[in-house]
Structure formats: structure tokens, C-alpha cells
Design an enzyme around this catalytic site. Structure first.
Site, short mmCIF file in Angstrom:
data_model
loop_
_atom_site.label_atom_id
_atom_site.label_comp_id
_atom_site.label_asym_id
_atom_site.label_seq_id
_atom_site.Cartn_x
_atom_site.Cartn_y
_atom_site.Cartn_z
N ARG A 36 -13.36 5.55 -7.43
CA ARG A 36 -12.69 5.37 -8.06
C ARG A 36 -13.75 5.81 -10.16
O ARG A 36 -12.94 6.61 -10.78
CB ARG A 36 -11.59 4.78 -8.51
CG ARG A 36 -10.06 5.01 -7.42
CD ARG A 36 -8.98 4.05 -7.55
NE ARG A 36 -8.39 4.98 -8.51
CZ ARG A 36 -7.24 4.03 -9.35
NH1 ARG A 36 -6.97 2.78 -8.83
NH2 ARG A 36 -6.32 4.82 -9.56
N ARG A 67 -15.57 1.58 -5.44
CA ARG A 67 -15.97 1.90 -6.75
C ARG A 67 -16.27 3.72 -6.89
O ARG A 67 -16.28 4.20 -7.61
CB ARG A 67 -17.81 2.13 -6.13
CG ARG A 67 -18.64 2.29 -6.49
CD ARG A 67 -20.00 2.25 -6.14
NE ARG A 67 -21.19 2.66 -6.58
CZ ARG A 67 -21.63 2.16 -7.41
NH1 ARG A 67 -22.13 1.09 -7.58
NH2 ARG A 67 -22.75 2.17 -8.15
N ASP A 90 -1.73 5.43 -26.04
CA ASP A 90 -1.98 3.84 -25.24
C ASP A 90 -3.68 3.81 -25.60
O ASP A 90 -3.97 2.23 -26.27
CB ASP A 90 -2.33 3.89 -24.10
CG ASP A 90 -1.20 3.52 -22.90
OD1 ASP A 90 -0.08 3.51 -24.32
OD2 ASP A 90 -1.35 4.25 -22.37
N ASN A 126 2.58 9.61 -22.91
CA ASN A 126 3.52 8.34 -23.07
C ASN A 126 4.25 7.93 -24.11
O ASN A 126 4.65 7.35 -24.35
CB ASN A 126 2.98 6.85 -23.27
CG ASN A 126 1.65 6.52 -24.69
OD1 ASN A 126 1.47 7.74 -25.58
ND2 ASN A 126 1.60 5.60 -24.75
N GLY A 131 -7.78 2.34 -12.88
CA GLY A 131 -6.56 3.08 -12.44
C GLY A 131 -6.06 3.62 -14.06
O GLY A 131 -6.79 4.42 -14.96
N GLY A 132 -4.94 4.24 -14.55
CA GLY A 132 -4.61 4.92 -15.18
C GLY A 132 -4.36 3.95 -16.54
O GLY A 132 -4.59 5.11 -16.78
N THR A 186 6.84 6.07 -18.93
CA THR A 186 6.72 5.33 -18.55
C THR A 186 6.63 5.60 -17.12
O THR A 186 7.30 6.89 -16.20
CB THR A 186 6.81 4.02 -18.43
OG1 THR A 186 6.01 2.90 -18.22
CG2 THR A 186 8.36 3.85 -18.42
N LYS A 240 4.31 10.08 -15.91
CA LYS A 240 3.10 9.46 -17.22
C LYS A 240 2.52 11.09 -16.98
O LYS A 240 2.83 12.60 -18.12
CB LYS A 240 2.36 8.99 -17.27
CG LYS A 240 2.66 7.85 -18.29
CD LYS A 240 1.74 6.76 -18.32
CE LYS A 240 2.17 5.53 -19.17
NZ LYS A 240 1.02 4.34 -19.56
P1 NAP Z 1 -3.23 0.72 -11.91
O1 NAP Z 1 -3.44 1.95 -12.21
O2 NAP Z 1 -2.78 0.74 -10.99
O3 NAP Z 1 -4.86 0.60 -11.86
C1 NAP Z 1 -4.67 -0.72 -11.72
C2 NAP Z 1 -6.38 -1.14 -11.58
O4 NAP Z 1 -5.73 -2.87 -10.70
C3 NAP Z 1 -6.47 -0.58 -9.98
O5 NAP Z 1 -8.91 -0.72 -11.36
C4 NAP Z 1 -6.99 -1.56 -9.31
O6 NAP Z 1 -8.61 -0.94 -8.76
C5 NAP Z 1 -6.95 -2.39 -9.90
N1 NAP Z 1 -6.86 -3.76 -8.89
C6 NAP Z 1 -5.73 -3.79 -8.11
N2 NAP Z 1 -6.16 -4.99 -7.02
C7 NAP Z 1 -6.84 -5.68 -7.35
C8 NAP Z 1 -7.66 -6.28 -6.85
N3 NAP Z 1 -7.11 -7.39 -6.26
N4 NAP Z 1 -8.81 -6.95 -6.62
C9 NAP Z 1 -9.89 -6.40 -7.59
N5 NAP Z 1 -9.32 -4.70 -8.39
C10 NAP Z 1 -7.68 -4.45 -8.65
O7 NAP Z 1 -2.46 0.48 -13.16
P2 NAP Z 1 -3.04 0.75 -14.48
O8 NAP Z 1 -1.47 1.16 -14.66
O9 NAP Z 1 -4.07 0.95 -15.05
O10 NAP Z 1 -2.43 -0.85 -15.03
C11 NAP Z 1 -3.29 -2.09 -15.27
C12 NAP Z 1 -3.25 -3.10 -15.51
O11 NAP Z 1 -2.85 -3.08 -17.21
C13 NAP Z 1 -1.46 -3.62 -15.74
O12 NAP Z 1 -1.40 -5.12 -15.83
C14 NAP Z 1 -0.49 -2.78 -16.88
O13 NAP Z 1 0.34 -4.79 -16.92
C15 NAP Z 1 -1.77 -3.16 -17.97
N6 NAP Z 1 -1.05 -2.23 -18.59
C16 NAP Z 1 -0.98 -2.56 -20.13
C17 NAP Z 1 -0.92 -1.46 -21.40
C18 NAP Z 1 -0.38 -2.65 -22.73
O14 NAP Z 1 -0.25 -2.61 -23.50
N7 NAP Z 1 -1.36 -3.79 -22.78
C19 NAP Z 1 -0.60 -1.13 -21.48
C20 NAP Z 1 -1.14 -0.87 -19.92
C21 NAP Z 1 -1.46 -0.97 -18.97
P3 NAP Z 1 -8.64 -0.01 -7.35
O15 NAP Z 1 -8.87 1.17 -7.68
O16 NAP Z 1 -9.57 -0.39 -6.45
O17 NAP Z 1 -6.71 -0.45 -6.32
#
Ligand code: NAP
Length: 277
Positions: free
Chosen positions: A162, A160, A107, A91, A135-136, A66, A70
Site C-alpha cells: 500500500r 508494504r 484534512d 470531506n 490508509g485514507g 465522512t 468520501k
Molecule cells: P484506514 O484507511 O483504515 O488506515 C488504517 C492504517 O492503520 C493503515 O495504514 C493500516 O495498515 C494501519 N494499521 C491498522 N492496524 C494496524 C496494525 N495492527 N499494525 C500496523 N498498522 C496498522 O484509516 P484512516 O482513515 O487512514 O485513519 C487512520 C487514523 O487516523 C484513525 O485513528 C483515525 O481516527 C485518524 N484520523 C484522525 C484525523 C484527525 O482529524 N485527527 C483525521 C483522519 C483520520 P495496513 O494498510 O497494513 O492495514
């Protein structure tokens, strides 16, 4: 005569104390009466390569990976599955008897399995999906949706550029839309996925006008803390089917458990309740 080593597996991250994976795998180890262990390991980035080299010698069969490891784990692996390569992150690692490392990313299949069990009969073929976030996590969701035969993905991200980068990398089925244009685009959505961290405890809510979203659409949120995000509550109020994000976490864990401990584990309510407790 030597006693066979008990199988070991781990989740590696920094920080790692918050991880739900030890409870999840621990529940399965108890359920299937396996004399093995699954432990959280806090490993700093500079130490990752050394740790992964030593683990097979210590009896580890593999590990979940994690944040923030990753991408580094993928680069350190000897063999990489096609989906992990396309997602660009690992992962799940499996150690072979010779200590070589196989890297996978589960994932995306965890996401799909969650939707299949939470919304039985939902057909991905040819549909239009609106995906929020770049994001990731979004990378895994995009690869999984394309592999399921989704026709078109409308991708929106606050930043946008990204989203445009992902569309360029993954191909023509992804069309980038402006973050501000999401509400009026929702009339096209048969599936709406939030992959942003908006709505998560401690983060701002995802404030989205769902007026145009058809009641026939399926809505899912990767955020699982809280389980009932405002997006899911609002979508259900419109009559949409919804699937929460916890099941993705549970389903993504299953392939690793099977590879390390030799039993295909079941994702069910008892497991959900154990992880939620
Ligand atoms: P990340 O790489 O940090 O990406 C975050 C994303 O959220 C980006 O697209 C970012 O946009 C956007 N964002 C953050 N703050 C924002 C705001 N104020 N307004 C609009 N957009 C915003 O995180 P990640 O790893 O992709 O994870 C994202 C979510 O998925 C987390 O909550 C994580 O816990 C969840 N998740 C869940 C699982 C599951 O098994 N259910 C697995 C993986 C992740 P920008 O590019 O503009 O910053």
C-alpha cells in the site's frame, strides 16, 4: 414576503452518531450568533446521490462527508479542488445556488494548521519526515507535506504494497521503508507522523522504539482518542515537541464553516474544551 431560510449544514456518514462535528460547528454557531443549524445525517451509500441532489433545495449550504462516503462524494461533485482530486476523497462539500456541488478536502490543511499552531516556527522546507501508515488519512498528509515543501518522506506501512502504491502515485519525494526498519530510520526524522489507527482506544498500541529519534524532532499523532497517545508521551519523555491530533479535526472544519455561514471561525481552547467535554 418570504422569510429568508436559515442556513443549514450537515455531516453525512454511516454510522454518524459518534461524530464530534455537530458539537464543533454548534459551538461556533452559538459563538458567532448565527441563526443556522449543523446536523448529523445517517445516509446509506445507495442513497447518497439522491440526498446530495435534494439538500440544496432544503436550504443546506453544504456538508462534511465522512466514512464511508468520501470517495463517492468526490465522484458525485460537479467541481473538485486540486487537493481533493490529488487526495482522491472529499470531506467538505459546498452547494452553489444552482445546486451544483463543489468538493474539497481540508484534512491536509487541518493537519498543517494544527502543526503550525501547536509548534510555532516549525519549518517544513526541505526536511525529512517519517510517516507511518498508508490508509485514507495518509493520503491527505502526504499531499499536504509535499505542498509545504518537505524534502523527503520516508513512508512505512504494515502492508508494504500500500505504501509502494502511494509512492508510485505521488512521486519521487516519497521513499518506502520497511515497517520493521522504522526504529533505525528515525535518526533521520525531523518530523514523525503516525497516521495509523494504532494507539487509538480499542486498538493495539503503537509499539515503537524511539531511541534513535533526535530530541529536536517534532512528533504528531492523528489519533486523538486518547488525546495523549503512548507515542506522544514517549516522544515528550525524549524531549521532543509534540502536537496531538485533536487540533487537526478542529482546523479541518474551519473552511467549511466559513463557506456555509460566512464567518472565518477561530480554533481556540474554548472550542477544544467543548469538543472534549
Ligand atoms: P484506514 O484507511 O483504515 O488506515 C488504517 C492504517 O492503520 C493503515 O495504514 C493500516 O495498515 C494501519 N494499521 C491498522 N492496524 C494496524 C496494525 N495492527 N499494525 C500496523 N498498522 C496498522 O484509516 P484512516 O482513515 O487512514 O485513519 C487512520 C487514523 O487516523 C484513525 O485513528 C483515525 O481516527 C485518524 N484520523 C484522525 C484525523 C484527525 O482529524 N485527527 C483525521 C483522519 C483520520 P495496513 O494498510 O497494513 O492495514
Amino acid at each position: 414576503m418570504t422569510t429568508p431560510k436559515k442556513p443549514l449544514a450537515a455531516v453525512i456518514g454511516a454510522p454518524i452518531a459518534h461524530s464530534k462535528s455537530p458539537i464543533l460547528h454548534g459551538t461556533w454557531l452559538t459563538r458567532y450568533n448565527i441563526g443556522g443549524y449543523y446536523v448529523p445525517l445517517h445516509v446509506e451509500p445507495d442513497d447518497l446521490a439522491q440526498v446530495l441532489t435534494a439538500m440544496p433545495k432544503m436550504g443546506f449550504k453544504g456538508a462534511n462527508i465522512t466514512i464511508p462516503h468520501k470517495e463517492a462524494a468526490l465522484a458525485l461533485a460537479d467541481h473538485v479542488t486540486d487537493r481533493a482530486r490529488r487526495i482522491g476523497a472529499a470531506n467538505t462539500l459546498v452547494f452553489a445556488a444552482d445546486g451544483s456541488i463543489q468538493a474539497d478536502n481540508t484534512d491536509g490543511i487541518g493537519f498543517i494548521e494544527n502543526l503550525k499552531s501547536g509548534a510555532p516556527g516549525f519549518d517544513f522546507q526541505g526536511i525529512t519526515a517519517v510517516v507511518l501508515g498508508a490508509g485514507g488519512a495518509a493520503r491527505a498528509i502526504l499531499v499536504a507535506l509535499m505542498d509545504e515543501g518537505v524534502g523527503q518522506i520516508l513512508l512505512a506501512n504494515r502492508t508494504r504494497s500500500r505504501a509502494e502504491g502511494l509512492a508510485q502515485e505521488f512521486g519521487a519525494s516519497i521513499r518506502v521503508i520497511d515497517w520493521d526498519d522504522v526504529p533505525q530510520t528515525l535518526c533521520q526524522a525531523q518530523l514523525l507522523v503516525n497516521t495509523t489507527s494504532l494507539g487509538m482506544t480499542g486498538k493495539p498500541p503503537l509499539d515503537l522504539d524511539l531511541t534513535a529519534l533526535p530530541a529536536s524532532a517534532l512528533v504528531t499523532d492523528l489519533v486523538y482518542a486518547p488525546l495523549e497517545t503512548p507515542l506522544l508521551v514517549a516522544a515528550r519523555a525524549k524531549g521532543c515537541r509534540t502536537v496531538d491530533g485533536l487540533g487537526m479535526l478542529l482546523h479541518q472544519a474551519a473552511p467549511g464553516f466559513e463557506a456555509w455561514f460566512g464567518i472565518k471561525p477561530q480554533v481556540d481552547d474554548d472550542l477544544r474544551n467543548a469538543v472534549l467535554a
